[in-house]
Design a protein around this motif. Structure first.
Motif, mmCIF file in Angstrom:
data_model
loop_
_atom_site.group_PDB
_atom_site.id
_atom_site.type_symbol
_atom_site.label_atom_id
_atom_site.label_comp_id
_atom_site.label_asym_id
_atom_site.label_seq_id
_atom_site.Cartn_x
_atom_site.Cartn_y
_atom_site.Cartn_z
ATOM 1 N N LEU A 72 0.539 -1.511 -0.046
ATOM 2 C CA LEU A 72 0.103 -0.146 0.386
ATOM 3 C C LEU A 72 0.644 1.126 -0.059
ATOM 4 O O LEU A 72 0.395 2.401 -0.656
ATOM 5 C CB LEU A 72 -1.096 0.053 0.732
ATOM 6 N N LYS A 73 2.217 1.659 1.297
ATOM 7 C CA LYS A 73 3.143 1.977 0.937
ATOM 8 C C LYS A 73 3.447 2.356 -0.002
ATOM 9 O O LYS A 73 3.822 4.082 -0.750
ATOM 10 C CB LYS A 73 3.871 2.381 1.854
ATOM 11 N N ASN A 74 3.566 1.486 -1.543
ATOM 12 C CA ASN A 74 4.433 1.296 -2.623
ATOM 13 C C ASN A 74 2.774 2.220 -3.728
ATOM 14 O O ASN A 74 3.671 2.848 -4.471
ATOM 15 C CB ASN A 74 4.728 0.402 -2.938
ATOM 16 N N VAL A 75 2.092 1.926 -3.334
ATOM 17 C CA VAL A 75 0.709 2.640 -4.210
ATOM 18 C C VAL A 75 1.022 3.981 -4.121
ATOM 19 O O VAL A 75 0.698 4.549 -5.206
ATOM 20 C CB VAL A 75 -0.216 1.784 -3.653
ATOM 21 N N ILE A 76 0.495 4.097 -2.711
ATOM 22 C CA ILE A 76 0.677 5.286 -2.375
ATOM 23 C C ILE A 76 2.382 6.724 -3.048
ATOM 24 O O ILE A 76 1.706 7.649 -4.535
ATOM 25 C CB ILE A 76 0.037 5.363 -0.978
ATOM 26 N N GLN A 77 2.670 5.970 -3.075
ATOM 27 C CA GLN A 77 3.854 7.028 -3.518
ATOM 28 C C GLN A 77 4.006 6.820 -4.964
ATOM 29 O O GLN A 77 4.069 8.023 -5.256
ATOM 30 C CB GLN A 77 5.030 6.255 -2.939
ATOM 31 N N ALA A 78 3.527 5.177 -5.539
ATOM 32 C CA ALA A 78 3.699 5.676 -6.990
ATOM 33 C C ALA A 78 2.340 6.567 -7.648
ATOM 34 O O ALA A 78 2.710 7.648 -8.852
ATOM 35 C CB ALA A 78 2.894 4.311 -7.668
ATOM 36 N N SER A 79 1.119 7.026 -6.375
ATOM 37 C CA SER A 79 0.432 7.963 -7.277
ATOM 38 C C SER A 79 1.091 9.379 -6.748
ATOM 39 O O SER A 79 0.525 9.947 -8.046
ATOM 40 C CB SER A 79 -0.748 7.520 -6.690
ATOM 41 N N LYS A 80 1.918 9.586 -6.088
ATOM 42 C CA LYS A 80 2.412 10.458 -5.797
ATOM 43 C C LYS A 80 2.792 11.358 -7.403
ATOM 44 O O LYS A 80 3.608 12.040 -7.636
ATOM 45 C CB LYS A 80 3.144 10.923 -4.403
ATOM 46 N N GLU A 81 4.289 9.979 -7.465
ATOM 47 C CA GLU A 81 5.181 10.030 -8.347
ATOM 48 C C GLU A 81 4.904 11.121 -9.763
ATOM 49 O O GLU A 81 5.171 10.713 -11.189
ATOM 50 C CB GLU A 81 6.254 9.446 -8.734
ATOM 51 N N CYS A 82 3.424 9.708 -10.410
ATOM 52 C CA CYS A 82 2.112 9.821 -11.647
ATOM 53 C C CYS A 82 1.844 10.945 -11.943
ATOM 54 O O CYS A 82 0.245 10.177 -11.244
ATOM 55 C CB CYS A 82 2.352 7.847 -11.673
ATOM 56 N N ASN A 83 1.599 12.129 -12.021
ATOM 57 C CA ASN A 83 1.039 12.644 -12.120
ATOM 58 C C ASN A 83 -1.156 13.026 -12.968
ATOM 59 O O ASN A 83 -1.910 13.003 -12.676
ATOM 60 C CB ASN A 83 1.803 13.796 -13.091
ATOM 61 N N SER A 84 -0.552 11.379 -13.380
ATOM 62 C CA SER A 84 -2.480 11.054 -14.268
ATOM 63 C C SER A 84 -2.962 10.375 -13.122
ATOM 64 O O SER A 84 -4.314 10.819 -13.767
ATOM 65 C CB SER A 84 -2.051 9.996 -15.645
ATOM 66 N N MET A 123 -2.979 -1.820 10.454
ATOM 67 C CA MET A 123 -1.887 -1.241 10.327
ATOM 68 C C MET A 123 -2.340 0.098 8.404
ATOM 69 O O MET A 123 -1.311 0.776 8.284
ATOM 70 C CB MET A 123 -0.723 -1.627 9.548
ATOM 71 N N ALA A 124 -2.502 -1.215 7.497
ATOM 72 C CA ALA A 124 -2.467 -0.085 5.923
ATOM 73 C C ALA A 124 -3.864 0.633 6.628
ATOM 74 O O ALA A 124 -3.674 1.770 5.601
ATOM 75 C CB ALA A 124 -2.425 -1.701 5.359
ATOM 76 N N ASP A 125 -4.280 0.367 7.623
ATOM 77 C CA ASP A 125 -5.884 1.753 7.670
ATOM 78 C C ASP A 125 -5.837 2.678 7.663
ATOM 79 O O ASP A 125 -5.775 3.575 6.441
ATOM 80 C CB ASP A 125 -7.393 0.571 7.751
ATOM 81 N N LYS A 126 -4.676 2.601 8.487
ATOM 82 C CA LYS A 126 -4.225 3.612 8.769
ATOM 83 C C LYS A 126 -3.503 4.540 8.424
ATOM 84 O O LYS A 126 -3.400 5.888 7.856
ATOM 85 C CB LYS A 126 -3.497 3.724 10.208
#
Length: 344
Positions: A103-115, A158-161
């Motif tokens: 989940l951390k990776n997904v959130i970070q990837a969404s931040k780095e990918c403007n689309s 943990m992931a929910d938080k």
């Protein structure tokens, strides 16, 4: 949201595969994020396309950030359904690597990918904790965190938080919490109801588990799928939505299955201590054979508690619809029979 491209993580899983098919039928383009070693039998053919939809594969691993970032590029929305759902693993650290780190990776990837405009995160009813004492909980319940029945439960809390913190930081995250998912489809560990019915009809589970006072919120897989799509189209960022169903016991499931198939109901009641002993033996064999057990001590811990929830918020805000457990089993049992998994 027509013509949006959706990245589905965990696409080769029980829920993910059906999500891909449904998204295509709703007119979305889909990129399925899968491992090279994944069984892709539940997915559409990679060449499937029409004027409104398209399906493609992206290979990688949710724990490998570079492969995830490459898969995210060019997509508009991420449906993050990838998870390890096993109640017991020889190395439980894998559960946290996938469920929390992923989940951390997904959130970070969404931040780095403007689309990327939005993330739909598949959480779990376990996030809210048990409902002992006859309570029917909604999204406002907070997990007590005094104990966790499984490491999976701990990881999802943990992931929910992390998801809700990301939402408060401005990431467009909508959290959906399915109940116990059942129905036709891939026989993974996420399809525990099908696996238990197979054991029951093949004589390997000769009786009821416990006294029948357990409560779970059983949700048909296709209702969960439509709930995900509705959350994508109507959900509010930073909100949780319970995609749950009828609250019932496994005794009810076995009784309903017997009635629907015109077969005998179980004649035995297996005390929890016998199930727990069987769980420990199963774990011992799992360590020797490498085959994961259907019943393990953490599974028994879950069965000792109640997990009953209301989906009124999803009904109101997402127009979520839940079928009855009887109706769902009426569809599922013939599918199990036609698949050669059970006889009646």
């Amino acid at each position: 949201m027509e013509n949006k491209k959706i990245l589905v993580t965990g696409a080769s899983g029980y829920l993910g595969g059906r999500l891909c098919h449904a998204l295509l039928s709703h007119g979305y383009s889909v990129r399925a994020f899968v491992r090279r070693t994944s069984n892709l039998s539940s997915l559409p053919a990679a060449s499937s396309s029409s004027s409104n939809s398209h399906f493609e594969l992206a290979f990688g691993d949710i724990t490998d950030f570079s492969s995830l970032l490459a898969a995210v590029t060019g997509c508009d929305i991420i449906i993050h359904s990838a998870a390890l759902v096993d109640p017991w693993l020889p190395d439980p650290s894998c559960i946290f690597t996938v469920n929390v780190g992923g989940l951390k990776n997904v959130i970070q990837a969404s931040k780095e990918c403007n689309s990327i405009q939005q993330i739909i995160y598949t959480s779990s009813f376990f996030t809210l904790g048990p409902t002992d004492g006859g309570v029917i909980a909604d999204e406002n319940q907070v997990h007590h965190e005094m104990f966790f029945c499984t490491e999976y439960e701990r990881s999802k809390v943990m992931a929910d938080k992390i998801a809700l913190q990301a939402a408060s930081d401005g990431v467009q995250v909508v959290v959906v919490c399915p109940g116990v998912i059942y129905g036709p489809g891939k026989l993974t560990n996420g399809n525990i109801v099908a696996k238990m019915l197979i054991e029951r009809f093949n004589g390997r589970l000769p009786g009821y588990i416990g006294d029948g006072n357990d409560k779970f919120s059983f949700t048909h897989v296709d209702d969960v799928v439509e709930g995900h799509i509705a959350a994508m189209e109507k959900g509010r960022p930073g909100e949780r939505y319970l995609l749950t169903g009828e609250n019932a016991s496994f005794k009810y499931v076995f009784d309903a299955a017997a009635i629907l198939t015109n077969t005998s109901k179980p004649r035995l009641t297996l005390p929890m201590w016998t199930i727990e002993a069987y769980g420990w033996i199963s774990v011992l064999f799992a360590r020797i054979t490498g085959k994961l057990p259907l019943i393990s001590p953490p599974t028994v811990a879950v069965l000792r508690h109640q997990w009953a929830y209301s989906c009124e918020k999803a009904k109101k805000e997402l127009s979520y619809d839940q079928r009855s457990l009887k109706d769902g089993l009426e569809e599922m049992l013939p599918w199990l029979k036609n698949s050669g998994c059970i006889k009646y």
